[in-house]
Design a protein around this motif. Sequence first.
Motif, mmCIF file in Angstrom:
data_model
loop_
_atom_site.group_PDB
_atom_site.id
_atom_site.type_symbol
_atom_site.label_atom_id
_atom_site.label_comp_id
_atom_site.label_asym_id
_atom_site.label_seq_id
_atom_site.Cartn_x
_atom_site.Cartn_y
_atom_site.Cartn_z
ATOM 1 N N PHE A 157 40.817 35.690 31.271
ATOM 2 C CA PHE A 157 41.101 37.036 30.778
ATOM 3 C C PHE A 157 40.238 37.998 31.588
ATOM 4 O O PHE A 157 39.020 37.805 31.707
ATOM 5 C CB PHE A 157 40.762 37.184 29.299
ATOM 6 C CG PHE A 157 41.607 36.348 28.370
ATOM 7 C CD1 PHE A 157 42.831 35.819 28.777
ATOM 8 C CD2 PHE A 157 41.179 36.090 27.072
ATOM 9 C CE1 PHE A 157 43.605 35.057 27.925
ATOM 10 C CE2 PHE A 157 41.949 35.324 26.208
ATOM 11 C CZ PHE A 157 43.158 34.803 26.622
ATOM 12 N N LEU A 158 40.867 39.022 32.154
ATOM 13 C CA LEU A 158 40.168 39.990 32.997
ATOM 14 C C LEU A 158 39.807 41.221 32.164
ATOM 15 O O LEU A 158 40.676 41.853 31.566
ATOM 16 C CB LEU A 158 41.058 40.395 34.175
ATOM 17 C CG LEU A 158 40.433 41.333 35.210
ATOM 18 C CD1 LEU A 158 39.284 40.650 35.953
ATOM 19 C CD2 LEU A 158 41.499 41.820 36.200
ATOM 20 N N VAL A 159 38.509 41.553 32.146
ATOM 21 C CA VAL A 159 38.015 42.702 31.377
ATOM 22 C C VAL A 159 37.763 43.877 32.302
ATOM 23 O O VAL A 159 37.152 43.724 33.369
ATOM 24 C CB VAL A 159 36.705 42.341 30.638
ATOM 25 C CG1 VAL A 159 36.171 43.551 29.869
ATOM 26 C CG2 VAL A 159 36.928 41.163 29.700
ATOM 27 N N ALA A 160 38.218 45.061 31.901
ATOM 28 C CA ALA A 160 37.987 46.286 32.664
ATOM 29 C C ALA A 160 37.371 47.339 31.754
ATOM 30 O O ALA A 160 37.744 47.459 30.584
ATOM 31 C CB ALA A 160 39.297 46.796 33.266
ATOM 32 N N ASP A 161 36.433 48.081 32.285
ATOM 33 C CA ASP A 161 35.692 49.106 31.542
ATOM 34 C C ASP A 161 36.334 50.468 31.778
ATOM 35 O O ASP A 161 36.197 51.054 32.851
ATOM 36 C CB ASP A 161 34.236 49.086 32.020
ATOM 37 C CG ASP A 161 33.373 50.166 31.373
ATOM 38 O OD1 ASP A 161 33.892 50.947 30.561
ATOM 39 O OD2 ASP A 161 32.171 50.219 31.697
ATOM 40 N N ILE A 162 37.000 50.985 30.757
ATOM 41 C CA ILE A 162 37.694 52.271 30.906
ATOM 42 C C ILE A 162 36.715 53.437 30.897
ATOM 43 O O ILE A 162 37.013 54.521 31.409
ATOM 44 C CB ILE A 162 38.769 52.452 29.810
ATOM 45 C CG1 ILE A 162 39.719 53.592 30.174
ATOM 46 C CG2 ILE A 162 38.128 52.652 28.435
ATOM 47 C CD1 ILE A 162 40.949 53.672 29.279
ATOM 48 N N ASP A 163 35.519 53.218 30.348
ATOM 49 C CA ASP A 163 34.550 54.306 30.224
ATOM 50 C C ASP A 163 34.027 54.762 31.583
ATOM 51 O O ASP A 163 33.632 55.908 31.745
ATOM 52 C CB ASP A 163 33.385 53.850 29.339
ATOM 53 C CG ASP A 163 32.477 54.993 28.930
ATOM 54 O OD1 ASP A 163 32.993 55.999 28.411
ATOM 55 O OD2 ASP A 163 31.257 54.892 29.137
ATOM 56 N N ARG A 164 34.008 53.855 32.566
ATOM 57 C CA ARG A 164 33.454 54.219 33.870
ATOM 58 C C ARG A 164 34.497 54.864 34.784
ATOM 59 O O ARG A 164 34.173 55.309 35.880
ATOM 60 C CB ARG A 164 32.822 53.007 34.556
ATOM 61 C CG ARG A 164 33.796 51.922 34.949
ATOM 62 C CD ARG A 164 33.105 50.836 35.779
ATOM 63 N NE ARG A 164 32.021 50.180 35.056
ATOM 64 C CZ ARG A 164 31.148 49.334 35.604
ATOM 65 N NH1 ARG A 164 31.222 49.071 36.895
ATOM 66 N NH2 ARG A 164 30.226 48.765 34.888
ATOM 67 N N GLY A 165 35.771 54.892 34.368
ATOM 68 C CA GLY A 165 36.807 55.517 35.187
ATOM 69 C C GLY A 165 37.393 54.563 36.219
ATOM 70 O O GLY A 165 36.823 53.513 36.517
ATOM 71 N N GLY A 166 38.549 54.928 36.755
ATOM 72 C CA GLY A 166 39.188 54.137 37.806
ATOM 73 C C GLY A 166 39.741 52.807 37.327
ATOM 74 O O GLY A 166 39.848 51.850 38.102
ATOM 75 N N ILE A 167 40.142 52.748 36.062
ATOM 76 C CA ILE A 167 40.503 51.450 35.486
ATOM 77 C C ILE A 167 41.766 50.863 36.108
ATOM 78 O O ILE A 167 41.849 49.648 36.317
ATOM 79 C CB ILE A 167 40.632 51.559 33.950
ATOM 80 C CG1 ILE A 167 40.706 50.162 33.338
ATOM 81 C CG2 ILE A 167 41.831 52.414 33.546
ATOM 82 C CD1 ILE A 167 40.521 50.132 31.852
ATOM 83 N N PHE A 168 42.756 51.686 36.422
ATOM 84 C CA PHE A 168 44.006 51.160 36.972
ATOM 85 C C PHE A 168 43.779 50.549 38.362
ATOM 86 O O PHE A 168 44.271 49.463 38.666
ATOM 87 C CB PHE A 168 45.072 52.258 37.029
ATOM 88 C CG PHE A 168 45.383 52.841 35.679
ATOM 89 C CD1 PHE A 168 46.173 52.153 34.773
ATOM 90 C CD2 PHE A 168 44.858 54.069 35.304
ATOM 91 C CE1 PHE A 168 46.448 52.679 33.523
ATOM 92 C CE2 PHE A 168 45.133 54.605 34.057
ATOM 93 C CZ PHE A 168 45.922 53.917 33.160
ATOM 94 N N ALA A 169 43.024 51.267 39.173
ATOM 95 C CA ALA A 169 42.722 50.756 40.520
ATOM 96 C C ALA A 169 41.876 49.486 40.445
ATOM 97 O O ALA A 169 42.072 48.551 41.226
ATOM 98 C CB ALA A 169 42.000 51.823 41.335
ATOM 99 N N SER A 170 40.934 49.438 39.508
ATOM 100 C CA SER A 170 40.053 48.270 39.429
ATOM 101 C C SER A 170 40.824 47.023 38.996
ATOM 102 O O SER A 170 40.583 45.926 39.503
ATOM 103 C CB SER A 170 38.889 48.529 38.470
ATOM 104 O OG SER A 170 39.332 48.689 37.138
#
Length: 506
Positions: free
Chosen positions: A161-174
């Motif tokens: 499962f891949l976790v992404a932090d939306i609070d830091r911005g750039g979530i779609f690209a990351s």
Amino acid sequence: MKGVMIQGTASDVGKSLIATALCRLFAQEGTKVVPFKSQNMSNNSYVTIDGLEIGRAQGIQAEAAKTEATVWMNPILLKPRSDQEAEVVLLGEAVKTLSGKGYRETFYDKGLEVIDEALNQLGKEFEVFILEGAGSPVEMNLKDRELVNMKIAEVADVPVFLVADIDRGGIFASIVGTLDLLTSEERKRVQGIIINKFRGDFSLFTNGVKWIEEKTGVPVLGVLPYINNHMIDREDSLSINEFRSMKKNGRLEIAVVQLPYASNISDIEPFLYEEDVHLRFVRNSAEFGQPDAVIIPGTKSTIHDLQFIKEVGLAEAIIDFARNGGFVTGICGGYQMLGKTLIDEEGTDTGTVAFEESGLGLMEAVTYFRKEKQTIRVKGIYHPQTSIGEGKVEGYEIHLGDTVFSDEIEKRGLFLFESDREEGYYSENGRIVGTYLHHLFHNDDWRHYWLNTVRKNVNLPQKPKVSVGVLKDERYDRLAEEMGKHLDWEKIKKIISEWNFVHENH
């Protein structure tokens, strides 16, 4: 082997916290679940019941999983000693200090062997693994010999499962960038995406979830809220920034010296739950201000950090503060700094045999750095010399040095441990305190006594005891409940239980 690996698009996206929540969610259903991180780089460590050292995050996750922590849960722990080198702790014991390059070139095969052994040992007892990755799985300059992300997912043969932090911005690209940089086989392992640290109205991200799923073909298994004050110990020094951002308006101001190689910073976390306490990290004399008390935390490189606080003027500020009646507490490396001299007999702290450095001189003691590290869980009572009264403490010790007091003065012990072993230092007026005991302030009675003593000194009202200790288990339930509300829990369990079948049919 059934389980899942939690990987992230970057460091500090919340992998450890999500793994902790999953451990408690499975444990609540009666599943024998176990946390696992093959290789951890952190100066926040946890001492197992048999006196061995693992990453603090895996110790906390074991508590959440309602099981006893063992070295198999974190077979390799790297503890940074400088920007270039780290101590290698293998199956709970320090074996050598290596540069990053040296570690990659000489330790890879041995690391894989130990990791495989650890997984096999845990597999004999547990039903579900919650594995945790580190940083990003697509650090392309390191990927060919990594021991903690996709290679270990392959060894354990679990989905990711891949976790992404939306609070830091750039979530779609990351998210898209991470998936694009994986090989096709690695990409097949990614069976879910978790969005973490969302603030605000969840309905505003519905289109975002749809876009991610359509673009990647991977289901979003949850959009998790930003959780403040979750009371789960931080994994590493990155989280000092989190502490610094927790502005409080409490009238009792405690300055925490921010050391470059600070370790076990979770020692000061209980103060966040004292209503009138304002924690303030200080990096130089200009930031020192006029605190009511000072705490010097543990460090992985005592002499280096002592030299640092001298260079930035903090040493002089602390000495002046103490001489004017201020309250100063040193924990582990901070305790060693309080003495008159530090002698690196074996070169274990600085790399130079017999290197000497003058300490702060706030207690008549000399610290000798030995070859062997001491790691032990301890319980004890307040030393009768303190005249505090009766009280119990517990915690753990992790240190290389021995602190020896001058024969010319009466040693003022702080605690009595098993076999009447005296430990620590408590000055005649109680203003200077030093100890090797990590989690000193997690002991509610001690923290309550110390804070009320400081309050009295600065004419602030006494406060009742805050029982942070009794909340220890409840906090895992609260975390699991909060995250469980926002996760597709049934789908998560289905992915884990059916992975072998799906994988065989790729």
